[in-house]
Design a protein around this motif. Structure first.
Motif, PDB file in Angstrom:
ATOM      1  N   GLU A  11      23.804  46.729  97.733  1.00  0.00           N
ATOM      2  CA  GLU A  11      22.989  47.806  97.160  1.00  0.00           C
ATOM      3  C   GLU A  11      21.592  47.308  96.796  1.00  0.00           C
ATOM      4  O   GLU A  11      20.586  47.953  97.119  1.00  0.00           O
TER       5      GLU A  11
ATOM      6  N   SER B 239      29.307  44.351  96.788  1.00  0.00           N
ATOM      7  CA  SER B 239      28.677  45.676  96.789  1.00  0.00           C
ATOM      8  C   SER B 239      27.368  45.659  96.005  1.00  0.00           C
ATOM      9  O   SER B 239      26.416  46.356  96.367  1.00  0.00           O
ATOM     10  N   GLU B 240      27.285  44.857  94.944  1.00  0.00           N
ATOM     11  CA  GLU B 240      26.048  44.755  94.163  1.00  0.00           C
ATOM     12  C   GLU B 240      24.918  44.175  95.003  1.00  0.00           C
ATOM     13  O   GLU B 240      23.788  44.677  94.996  1.00  0.00           O
TER      14      GLU B 240
ATOM     15  N   ASN C 295      18.063  48.445  98.770  1.00  0.00           N
ATOM     16  CA  ASN C 295      16.956  49.053  98.026  1.00  0.00           C
ATOM     17  C   ASN C 295      15.662  48.279  98.227  1.00  0.00           C
ATOM     18  O   ASN C 295      14.605  48.880  98.428  1.00  0.00           O
TER      19      ASN C 295
END
Length: 92
Positions: free
Chosen positions: A19, A15-16, A23
């Motif tokens: 994300e 998930s890191e 971005n």
């Protein structure tokens, strides 16, 4: 070809990585693995994608809030703070 290919090395990193990559995608061409990978398999995927850099994230990187970058053509490695990724990409 993507400037950077993000590789999660554990479940928490998935998930890191997603994300972070999403971005950065607003301004830069980056790709990411959708599931955790072993380092070797992740680097193979990054090379196949034609990426300039692989960005690795696992538990030791998380503890220091960094990504381990590997320049795929030269093999040169460096640590970069997660907050410095955009400025690093801007220089490429």
């Amino acid at each position: 070809s993507p400037l950077m290919y993000f590789i999660p090395l554990d479940e928490e990193a998935v998930s890191e990585v997603i994300e972070t990559a999403l971005n950065l995608r607003k301004d830069y061409y980056v790709e990411f693995a959708y599931a955790k990978r072993k380092v070797g398999k992740g680097l193979q995927a990054a090379e196949k994608a034609g990426a300039t850099y692989a960005a690795l994230r696992g538990s030791s990187e998380r503890e220091k809030s960094i990504y381990q970058l590997k320049h795929l053509a030269t093999g040169e490695q460096q640590e970069i703070s997660e907050t410095d990724l955009a400025s690093f990409l801007a220089k490429l």
